[in-house]
Design a protein around this motif. Structure first.
Motif, PDB file in Angstrom:
ATOM      1  N   ASP A  95       0.847  -1.181   0.000  1.00  0.00           N
ATOM      2  CA  ASP A  95       0.000   0.000   0.000  1.00  0.00           C
ATOM      3  C   ASP A  95       0.884   1.233   0.000  1.00  0.00           C
ATOM      4  N   ASP A  96       0.247   2.386   0.015  1.00  0.00           N
ATOM      5  CA  ASP A  96       0.985   3.648  -0.077  1.00  0.00           C
ATOM      6  C   ASP A  96       1.514   4.143   1.260  1.00  0.00           C
ATOM      7  N   GLU A  97       1.085   3.558   2.385  1.00  0.00           N
ATOM      8  CA  GLU A  97       1.462   4.084   3.692  1.00  0.00           C
ATOM      9  C   GLU A  97       2.961   3.984   3.928  1.00  0.00           C
ATOM     10  N   SER A  98       3.534   2.805   3.717  1.00  0.00           N
ATOM     11  CA  SER A  98       4.966   2.637   3.967  1.00  0.00           C
ATOM     12  C   SER A  98       5.792   3.475   3.004  1.00  0.00           C
ATOM     13  N   ALA A  99       5.379   3.550   1.741  1.00  0.00           N
ATOM     14  CA  ALA A  99       6.121   4.375   0.780  1.00  0.00           C
ATOM     15  C   ALA A  99       6.034   5.855   1.142  1.00  0.00           C
ATOM     16  N   ARG A 100       4.886   6.298   1.633  1.00  0.00           N
ATOM     17  CA  ARG A 100       4.736   7.703   2.020  1.00  0.00           C
ATOM     18  C   ARG A 100       5.639   8.047   3.203  1.00  0.00           C
ATOM     19  N   VAL A 101       5.709   7.145   4.186  1.00  0.00           N
ATOM     20  CA  VAL A 101       6.561   7.395   5.350  1.00  0.00           C
ATOM     21  C   VAL A 101       8.030   7.418   4.946  1.00  0.00           C
ATOM     22  N   ALA A 102       8.447   6.495   4.079  1.00  0.00           N
ATOM     23  CA  ALA A 102       9.841   6.482   3.632  1.00  0.00           C
ATOM     24  C   ALA A 102      10.189   7.749   2.875  1.00  0.00           C
ATOM     25  N   ALA A 103       9.274   8.232   2.041  1.00  0.00           N
ATOM     26  CA  ALA A 103       9.539   9.461   1.294  1.00  0.00           C
ATOM     27  C   ALA A 103       9.650  10.671   2.225  1.00  0.00           C
ATOM     28  N   ARG A 104       8.837  10.725   3.274  1.00  0.00           N
ATOM     29  CA  ARG A 104       8.916  11.852   4.201  1.00  0.00           C
ATOM     30  C   ARG A 104      10.235  11.820   4.973  1.00  0.00           C
ATOM     31  N   TRP A 105      10.708  10.649   5.342  1.00  0.00           N
ATOM     32  CA  TRP A 105      12.016  10.566   5.993  1.00  0.00           C
ATOM     33  C   TRP A 105      13.111  11.058   5.052  1.00  0.00           C
ATOM     34  N   ARG A 106      13.019  10.700   3.784  1.00  0.00           N
ATOM     35  CA  ARG A 106      14.045  11.144   2.834  1.00  0.00           C
ATOM     36  C   ARG A 106      13.985  12.645   2.643  1.00  0.00           C
ATOM     37  N   ASN A 107      12.781  13.210   2.602  1.00  0.00           N
ATOM     38  CA  ASN A 107      12.656  14.666   2.453  1.00  0.00           C
ATOM     39  C   ASN A 107      13.183  15.394   3.683  1.00  0.00           C
ATOM     40  N   ALA A 108      13.183  14.709   4.833  1.00  0.00           N
ATOM     41  CA  ALA A 108      13.721  15.330   6.052  1.00  0.00           C
ATOM     42  C   ALA A 108      15.237  15.286   6.112  1.00  0.00           C
ATOM     43  N   GLY A 109      15.891  14.655   5.134  1.00  0.00           N
ATOM     44  CA  GLY A 109      17.347  14.644   5.091  1.00  0.00           C
ATOM     45  C   GLY A 109      17.986  13.339   5.488  1.00  0.00           C
ATOM     46  N   HIS A 110      17.210  12.349   5.861  1.00  0.00           N
ATOM     47  CA  HIS A 110      17.778  11.053   6.232  1.00  0.00           C
ATOM     48  C   HIS A 110      18.072  10.227   4.981  1.00  0.00           C
ATOM     49  N   ARG A 111      19.074   9.409   5.083  1.00  0.00           N
ATOM     50  CA  ARG A 111      19.290   8.403   4.045  1.00  0.00           C
ATOM     51  C   ARG A 111      18.384   7.219   4.350  1.00  0.00           C
ATOM     52  N   VAL A 112      17.579   6.811   3.387  1.00  0.00           N
ATOM     53  CA  VAL A 112      16.561   5.784   3.592  1.00  0.00           C
ATOM     54  C   VAL A 112      16.831   4.635   2.630  1.00  0.00           C
ATOM     55  N   VAL A 113      16.857   3.433   3.181  1.00  0.00           N
ATOM     56  CA  VAL A 113      16.989   2.203   2.396  1.00  0.00           C
ATOM     57  C   VAL A 113      15.709   1.399   2.592  1.00  0.00           C
ATOM     58  N   ALA A 114      14.986   1.133   1.510  1.00  0.00           N
ATOM     59  CA  ALA A 114      13.746   0.361   1.548  1.00  0.00           C
ATOM     60  C   ALA A 114      14.055  -1.077   1.161  1.00  0.00           C
ATOM     61  N   VAL A 115      13.777  -2.004   2.072  1.00  0.00           N
ATOM     62  CA  VAL A 115      14.034  -3.425   1.849  1.00  0.00           C
ATOM     63  C   VAL A 115      12.699  -4.113   1.567  1.00  0.00           C
ATOM     64  N   ASP A 116      12.580  -4.667   0.371  1.00  0.00           N
ATOM     65  CA  ASP A 116      11.370  -5.368  -0.038  1.00  0.00           C
ATOM     66  C   ASP A 116      11.440  -6.808   0.453  1.00  0.00           C
TER      67      ASP A 116
END
Length: 457
Positions: free
Chosen positions: A369-390
């Protein structure tokens, strides 16, 4: 006795629950077959006497005497059954052993036999007849690929007297439950956050300090230590020693990593089980099992390197495991991962969970769903390096109806578009299938730059 299930890739580790004991069953009754045979022999004996046929009477008398003798020798006393941890052999500490989840079934009662029927998750297992000489302990091994709280085995025990002439009342079923901790996979190089923190650690930062590589050679200033004077540079630049030059180094720093597990989905490789009407097969690892293993592997790799690791759950609002280091932190994270499970309908989040400044965020999710992708994108916009593991398992589409296969195809296309949007937002995507260590190593090399890039002076 062993319960048939698919063996895990690596030996699991488990935390045993309390010992479960069944109430004793002390009443012994003649077996149905002995009762019927004795009645037939008695009828034969009476018929022989009434018909004045001694040969017929003898045919019924001998088995009747043997049955009476066996019933007279039936045991007197209760038969007890209980489960206990396996603390012998290959598992002296109770922390894990090759071959699966282990326990021991204890039996105690009069000198007789006992029929033991062992099953696991309503699946048939072993059915054996064992000799009980006042006390007996039987090993039970259950092979599993699952992690988290689960049933080791359920045993039904019934006492059997000499020659099978008598049986005891069946003891209540005894069940052994345990919490299987996720295993770990060896990893190679790992990605690091954009900013490194602290004044000590295993990584070289951009700030001046001690322990790292050469930063520069600078004229001596108040506060510089005399042992850092570079006499060769001083002799070359100032032969008359009017000015001293010192070697300055980079400071060592540590990485802060926050592992975020999306526990809202726990799906298997068979799409027909996603609706909840059918349970995934015990030999199939679900997405949450893969997420637990991936998070435990990354936690071990980072903690072994001297970094700090924390854990949070995207599906349940509870106190996260704060970032820390050391062996005890790894044990704490593995226990928290083993207890992670879906808990009803998750509440909508207005904002993503808070993470330390400059931390590397690693999210483990199916991205259905879009919830996890939305949270990951907000973390990235806040300046964090984000790694999404499928962590979605490879799907099995064989045996599906046409409409089910079409639904899976639409879901796959939507998920691929969602993962592509994450990549466009500079979220690095890794699939936990095949060789994840190679994919993580590629990310680590792709982000190589000067030490401590992004850290203010």
């Amino acid at each position: 006795m062993s319960l048939p299930e698919a063996p895990p890739a690596r030996p699991p580790t488990w935390v045993d629950d309390a010992v479960v004991e069944a109430a004793p069953a002390g009443r012994w009754t003649p077996a149905l077959s002995v009762t019927c045979a004795s009645a037939a022999c008695l009828v034969l004996l009476v018929a022989g006497v009434l018909a004045a046929r001694p040969d017929v009477a003898v045919l019924g008398a001998a088995p009747l005497v043997l049955a009476v003798r066996a019933l007279a020798r039936r045991p007197a006393g209760a038969l007890r059954a209980w489960f206990e941890p396996d603390v012998t052999g290959d598992d002296p500490d109770g922390t894990g052993a090759p071959g699966g989840v282990r326990a021991r079934l204890g039996l105690e009662g009069p000198g007789s036999w006992a029929r033991v029927v062992v099953r696991r998750q309503d699946r048939p297992g072993a059915d054996v007849l064992v000799r009980v000489r006042h006390e007996r302990s039987l090993p039970v091994v259950a092979r599993t690929v699952r992690t988290g709280p689960q049933e080791v085995a359920t045993a039904d025990v019934q006492g059997v007297g000499p020659d099978g002439a008598s049986v005891a009342e069946p003891t209540p079923s005894v069940t052994r439950r345990t919490t299987v901790l996720p295993s770990t996979t060896p990893l190679l190089d790992l990605p690091l956050p954009v900013r490194l923190r602290g004044l000590t650690g295993p990584h070289e930062s951009r700030r001046p300090g001690e322990g790292g590589g050469l930063r520069d050679v600078h004229p001596w200033a108040p506060g510089d230590r005399l042992r850092r004077i570079d006499w060769r540079v001083t002799a070359r630049r100032s032969p008359d020693l009017r000015e001293l030059y010192v070697r300055r180094e980079h400071a060592q720093a540590e990485a802060v990593v926050v592992l975020v597990v999306d526990s809202r989905d726990d799906v298997g490789p068979d799409p027909r089980t996603w609706r909840g009407a059918l349970a995934p097969r015990p030999q199939d690892a679900t997405s949450l099992d893969r997420a637990r293993q991936a998070a435990a592997s990354l936690a071990r790799a980072y903690l072994d390197g001297g970094d700090r690791v924390g854990l949070d759950d995207l599906g349940v609002r509870r106190r996260p495991v704060p970032p820390g280091g050391g062996r005890r932190q790894l044990d704490r994270i593995r226990h928290a991962l083993a207890l992670t499970a879906p808990e009803g309908e998750p509440a909508a989040r207005l904002r993503p969970p808070r993470v330390p400044s400059g931390a590397l965020v690693v999210m483990f999710s199916t991205f259905l769903d879009d919830e996890s992708a939305r949270v990951a994108a907000r973390w990235r916009n806040a300046g964090h390096r984000v790694v999404a593991v499928d962590v979605l398992p490879a799907l099995r589409t064989s045996g599906l109806y046409d409409r089910e296969r079409l639904a899976v195809r639409l879901m796959t296309l939507t998920r691929e578009d969602r993962m592509a949007e994450l990549a466009d937002q500079d979220v690095e995507v890794v699939t936990w299938r095949g060789q994840p260590a190679v994919a993580l190593r590629v990310l680590a090399r792709r982000a190589q730059r000067r030490p401590g890039a992004g850290v203010p002076r």
